[in-house]
Design a protein around this motif. Structure first.
Motif, PDB file in Angstrom:
ATOM      1  N   LYS A 126      -1.601 -15.473  20.270  1.00 41.71           N
ATOM      2  CA  LYS A 126      -2.542 -14.904  21.246  1.00 41.71           C
ATOM      3  C   LYS A 126      -3.358 -15.987  21.952  1.00 41.71           C
ATOM      4  O   LYS A 126      -3.963 -15.720  22.992  1.00 41.71           O
ATOM      5  N   VAL A 127      -3.407 -17.182  21.371  1.00 40.29           N
ATOM      6  CA  VAL A 127      -4.170 -18.287  21.972  1.00 40.29           C
ATOM      7  C   VAL A 127      -3.257 -19.475  22.305  1.00 40.29           C
ATOM      8  O   VAL A 127      -3.684 -20.624  22.307  1.00 40.29           O
ATOM      9  N   GLY A 128      -1.974 -19.173  22.566  1.00 42.70           N
ATOM     10  CA  GLY A 128      -1.080 -20.179  23.119  1.00 42.70           C
ATOM     11  C   GLY A 128      -0.234 -20.980  22.151  1.00 42.70           C
ATOM     12  O   GLY A 128       0.503 -21.868  22.570  1.00 42.70           O
ATOM     13  N   PHE A 129      -0.299 -20.682  20.856  1.00 43.33           N
ATOM     14  CA  PHE A 129       0.507 -21.425  19.891  1.00 43.33           C
ATOM     15  C   PHE A 129       1.882 -20.787  19.769  1.00 43.33           C
ATOM     16  O   PHE A 129       2.042 -19.578  19.894  1.00 43.33           O
ATOM     17  N   SER A 130       2.890 -21.636  19.505  1.00 45.14           N
ATOM     18  CA  SER A 130       4.236 -21.141  19.255  1.00 45.14           C
ATOM     19  C   SER A 130       4.851 -21.919  18.093  1.00 45.14           C
ATOM     20  O   SER A 130       4.387 -22.999  17.728  1.00 45.14           O
ATOM     21  N   LEU A 131       5.880 -21.335  17.536  1.00 42.99           N
ATOM     22  CA  LEU A 131       6.572 -21.920  16.380  1.00 42.99           C
ATOM     23  C   LEU A 131       7.075 -23.314  16.715  1.00 42.99           C
ATOM     24  O   LEU A 131       7.635 -23.543  17.786  1.00 42.99           O
ATOM     25  N   ILE A 132       6.856 -24.239  15.776  1.00 43.17           N
ATOM     26  CA  ILE A 132       7.339 -25.610  15.904  1.00 43.17           C
ATOM     27  C   ILE A 132       8.277 -25.880  14.735  1.00 43.17           C
ATOM     28  O   ILE A 132       7.910 -25.681  13.577  1.00 43.17           O
ATOM     29  N   SER A 133       9.453 -26.333  15.032  1.00 40.07           N
ATOM     30  CA  SER A 133      10.391 -26.720  13.983  1.00 40.07           C
ATOM     31  C   SER A 133       9.941 -28.044  13.376  1.00 40.07           C
ATOM     32  O   SER A 133       9.435 -28.927  14.084  1.00 40.07           O
ATOM     33  N   GLU A 134      10.146 -28.173  12.093  1.00 40.50           N
ATOM     34  CA  GLU A 134       9.815 -29.453  11.464  1.00 40.50           C
ATOM     35  C   GLU A 134      10.755 -30.564  11.926  1.00 40.50           C
ATOM     36  O   GLU A 134      10.466 -31.729  11.714  1.00 40.50           O
ATOM     37  N   LYS A 135      11.840 -30.206  12.584  1.00 46.36           N
ATOM     38  CA  LYS A 135      12.698 -31.224  13.193  1.00 46.36           C
ATOM     39  C   LYS A 135      12.029 -31.783  14.442  1.00 46.36           C
ATOM     40  O   LYS A 135      12.298 -32.908  14.839  1.00 46.36           O
ATOM     41  N   THR A 136      11.150 -30.995  15.054  1.00 44.15           N
ATOM     42  CA  THR A 136      10.423 -31.429  16.244  1.00 44.15           C
ATOM     43  C   THR A 136       9.189 -32.226  15.845  1.00 44.15           C
ATOM     44  O   THR A 136       8.963 -33.328  16.334  1.00 44.15           O
ATOM     45  N   ILE A 137       8.382 -31.664  14.951  1.00 45.51           N
ATOM     46  CA  ILE A 137       7.158 -32.303  14.451  1.00 45.51           C
ATOM     47  C   ILE A 137       7.072 -32.026  12.960  1.00 45.51           C
ATOM     48  O   ILE A 137       7.000 -30.869  12.547  1.00 45.51           O
ATOM     49  N   LYS A 138       7.056 -33.061  12.175  1.00 47.84           N
ATOM     50  CA  LYS A 138       6.991 -32.903  10.724  1.00 47.84           C
ATOM     51  C   LYS A 138       5.539 -32.704  10.293  1.00 47.84           C
ATOM     52  O   LYS A 138       4.650 -33.440  10.709  1.00 47.84           O
ATOM     53  N   ALA A 139       5.317 -31.709   9.455  1.00 47.76           N
ATOM     54  CA  ALA A 139       3.983 -31.464   8.884  1.00 47.76           C
ATOM     55  C   ALA A 139       3.670 -32.549   7.847  1.00 47.76           C
ATOM     56  O   ALA A 139       4.589 -33.192   7.315  1.00 47.76           O
ATOM     57  N   PRO A 140       2.399 -32.742   7.518  1.00 49.15           N
ATOM     58  CA  PRO A 140       2.022 -33.777   6.545  1.00 49.15           C
ATOM     59  C   PRO A 140       2.571 -33.555   5.133  1.00 49.15           C
ATOM     60  O   PRO A 140       2.721 -34.498   4.376  1.00 49.15           O
ATOM     61  N   HIS A 141       2.846 -32.299   4.781  1.00 49.55           N
ATOM     62  CA  HIS A 141       3.389 -31.953   3.468  1.00 49.55           C
ATOM     63  C   HIS A 141       4.480 -30.901   3.650  1.00 49.55           C
ATOM     64  O   HIS A 141       4.568 -30.268   4.702  1.00 49.55           O
ATOM     65  N   ALA A 142       5.273 -30.680   2.610  1.00 50.87           N
ATOM     66  CA  ALA A 142       6.287 -29.631   2.654  1.00 50.87           C
ATOM     67  C   ALA A 142       5.600 -28.286   2.858  1.00 50.87           C
ATOM     68  O   ALA A 142       4.570 -28.003   2.236  1.00 50.87           O
ATOM     69  N   LEU A 143       6.161 -27.473   3.749  1.00 50.00           N
ATOM     70  CA  LEU A 143       5.556 -26.185   4.080  1.00 50.00           C
ATOM     71  C   LEU A 143       6.086 -25.067   3.195  1.00 50.00           C
ATOM     72  O   LEU A 143       7.299 -24.906   3.063  1.00 50.00           O
ATOM     73  N   THR A 144       5.189 -24.287   2.629  1.00 51.60           N
ATOM     74  CA  THR A 144       5.561 -23.114   1.849  1.00 51.60           C
ATOM     75  C   THR A 144       6.110 -22.024   2.773  1.00 51.60           C
ATOM     76  O   THR A 144       7.026 -21.301   2.414  1.00 51.60           O
ATOM     77  N   PRO A 161       9.591 -33.763  20.846  1.00 51.91           N
ATOM     78  CA  PRO A 161       9.711 -34.226  19.458  1.00 51.91           C
ATOM     79  C   PRO A 161       8.975 -35.548  19.212  1.00 51.91           C
ATOM     80  O   PRO A 161       8.918 -36.410  20.095  1.00 51.91           O
ATOM     81  N   ILE A 162       8.417 -35.657  18.032  1.00 49.19           N
ATOM     82  CA  ILE A 162       7.787 -36.897  17.569  1.00 49.19           C
ATOM     83  C   ILE A 162       8.469 -37.252  16.258  1.00 49.19           C
ATOM     84  O   ILE A 162       8.471 -36.447  15.320  1.00 49.19           O
ATOM     85  N   THR A 163       9.055 -38.425  16.178  1.00 49.50           N
ATOM     86  CA  THR A 163       9.752 -38.827  14.956  1.00 49.50           C
ATOM     87  C   THR A 163       8.752 -39.365  13.941  1.00 49.50           C
ATOM     88  O   THR A 163       7.681 -39.853  14.292  1.00 49.50           O
TER      89      THR A 163
END
Length: 178
Positions: A126-144, A161-163
């Motif tokens: 509702k405020v402009g966010f969309s799903l990001i693949s971890e292949k595109t941007i890796k989160a700091p930790h493994a996502l549950t 993408p950011i490697t």
């Protein structure tokens, strides 16, 4: 209702808000965890690395959000939106959306290019966010819950993408939050 940058003098009131809101929705244990996270975020993050905003009504804080750096070796200017709390009796009135948009506009004025969050896709879309693949941007930790890794670009139509690994502030640097 007024939307303002948070005042560090309000740390106790803000921590109590998060504890109460998350206790109401997720149980007392989760409320304590998130309340402590917020306290650690406010007390353990450099002032220049933390943007917090509050919604105030009748001199009472009824909502609060925080943004902290999400860093990459590439030096992309990115922040993490988390956590968000709106007093239970004020939920469903659009206050969270207004507060998030207020914060995003503030960060955009500061030159921030990317914002990420980890939460409910139905709410954050509702405020402009969309799903990001971890292949595109890796989160700091493994996502549950990988379906909760969300982002938005403040400068382009899409997130490029950011490697490499991303790094968060110390308060979030625990796998239990991810």
């Amino acid at each position: 209702m007024n939307l303002l940058p948070y005042n560090p003098d309000d740390t106790d009131e803000i921590q109590q808000l998060f504890t109460r809101v998350f206790s109401d929705s997720e149980g007392e244990t989760e409320g304590q965890v998130i309340g402590n996270l917020v306290y650690n975020l406010m007390s353990g993050t450099k002032t220049q690395d933390l943007y917090g905003f509050v919604a105030i009504e009748n001199e009472i804080i009824i909502g609060s959000i925080f943004f902290s750096p999400l860093t990459f070796k590439s030096k992309d200017n990115a922040f993490l939106l988390s956590p968000v709390a709106i007093d239970t009796s004020h939920q469903g009135k659009g206050i969270g959306q207004k507060l998030i948009n207020y914060g995003i506009n503030h960060l955009k004025e500061k030159g921030v290019e990317l914002i990420f969050t980890y939460g409910d896709p139905m709410f954050y879309s509702k405020v402009g966010f969309s799903l990001i693949s971890e292949k595109t941007i890796k989160a700091p930790h493994a996502l549950t819950h990988p379906e909760g890794w969300l982002g938005q670009s403040l400068v382009d139509d899409e997130i490029k993408p950011i490697t490499g690994t991303s790094y968060c502030v110390n308060a979030f640097n625990k796998s239990e939050y991810w």
